[in-house]
Motif scaffolding. Structure first.
Motif, PDB file in Angstrom:
ATOM      1  N   CYS A   1       0.814  -1.218   0.000  1.00 39.05           N
ATOM      2  CA  CYS A   1       0.000   0.000   0.000  1.00 39.05           C
ATOM      3  C   CYS A   1       0.847   1.266   0.000  1.00 39.05           C
ATOM      4  O   CYS A   1       0.302   2.373   0.066  1.00 39.05           O
TER       5      CYS A   1
ATOM      6  N   CYS B   1      -6.782  -2.965   5.391  1.00 37.49           N
ATOM      7  CA  CYS B   1      -7.477  -2.094   4.446  1.00 37.49           C
ATOM      8  C   CYS B   1      -8.824  -1.685   5.023  1.00 37.49           C
ATOM      9  O   CYS B   1      -9.629  -2.541   5.412  1.00 37.49           O
TER      10      CYS B   1
ATOM     11  N   HIS C   1     -11.581  -3.267   2.940  1.00 38.60           N
ATOM     12  CA  HIS C   1     -11.119  -4.609   2.573  1.00 38.60           C
ATOM     13  C   HIS C   1     -12.146  -5.391   1.757  1.00 38.60           C
ATOM     14  O   HIS C   1     -11.801  -6.059   0.778  1.00 38.60           O
TER      15      HIS C   1
ATOM     16  N   LYS D   1     -12.473  -3.605  -1.838  1.00 35.68           N
ATOM     17  CA  LYS D   1     -11.251  -2.992  -2.353  1.00 35.68           C
ATOM     18  C   LYS D   1     -11.182  -3.084  -3.874  1.00 35.68           C
ATOM     19  O   LYS D   1     -11.845  -3.931  -4.496  1.00 35.68           O
TER      20      LYS D   1
ATOM     21  N   CYS E   1      -6.130  -4.449  -6.151  1.00 37.90           N
ATOM     22  CA  CYS E   1      -5.759  -4.920  -4.813  1.00 37.90           C
ATOM     23  C   CYS E   1      -6.280  -6.334  -4.576  1.00 37.90           C
ATOM     24  O   CYS E   1      -5.591  -7.173  -3.985  1.00 37.90           O
TER      25      CYS E   1
END
Length: 224
Positions: free
Chosen positions: A146, A194, A197, A200, A204
């Motif tokens: 990231c 994240c 998450h 995402k 990703c």
């Protein structure tokens, strides 16, 4: 002048060390020594008029403090070059990067409070209390992948990101963006997750173990 030579970096590192230690001990509220370290940092002229933004972000238990020394403050080392982050002429750009990191983090936090369903977006409640994170499988939750300016904001099928999120995901929300604004830290531990998450971006979601291995071997270069 000490500030122009990077003295503010030492104050920031001191605060990060104190805050990380107390979060690890389970103390969400700032202890007096940590509060004093923060006040010394915010008194630096380079952070003038940004005190409220910085304090709100730097005291949040999910703010990725541990990423600052690895990105904004990390010297750039290449095969035939070296860039010291202590150079006086770049101190202004580095402090702007810290401010941008704080501002974008707070924007994400506010958006998630207003619109985010933790079960559908993050995977855990962001209520200031430790909750078990979603199973990470092969991922070490180190946050290295990231440390990027942005990726294409291609949302999962059936959903659309808000325009502000598109700009943040693609690194277009601020010219001083060093890492993904959706990267959160888990209570001062070397665990990063994240904030979106479950929804995402495709880039990703498609990132796998082989990509991670290549990422870990690469030298991280951060723009000035």
């Amino acid at each position: 002048m000490p500030t122009r030579n990077g003295f503010w970096q030492e104050k920031l590192k001191a605060y990060i060390q104190d805050r990380t230690r107390e979060l690890g001990d389970g103390h969400l509220a700032l202890r007096p020594p940590t509060r004093q370290a923060l006040e010394r940092l915010l008194q630096d002229p380079l952070f003038q008029d940004q005190e409220a933004v910085l304090e709100a972000a730097l005291t949040d238990p999910y703010f990725p403090l541990g990423q600052i020394p690895r990105t904004v403050l990390a010297d750039v080392v290449g095969m035939r070059f070296f860039v010291s982050k202590r150079r006086p002429e770049i101190q202004g750009s580095l402090t702007r990067a810290v401010i941008a990191m704080a501002r974008l983090f707070l924007r994400v936090r506010e958006d998630l409070k207003r619109h985010g369903n933790p079960n559908r977006v993050t995977g855990i409640p962001l209520d200031g209390r430790p909750h078990p994170l979603s199973p990470s499988g092969w991922c070490r939750l180190c946050g290295t992948c990231c440390q990027i300016g942005g990726v294409r904001a291609v949302a999962p099928p059936g959903m659309t990101y808000p325009p502000a999120w598109v700009r943040m995901i693609q690194g277009e929300a601020d010219p001083d963006q060093f890492l993904c604004p959706f990267l959160f830290q888990y209570f001062g531990r070397e665990i990063y997750f994240c904030a979106i998450h479950r929804i995402k971006p495709r880039a990703c979601a498609d990132f796998g173990p082989e990509d991670c291995a290549r990422c870990a071997q690469d030298i991280a270069l951060h723009g000035l």
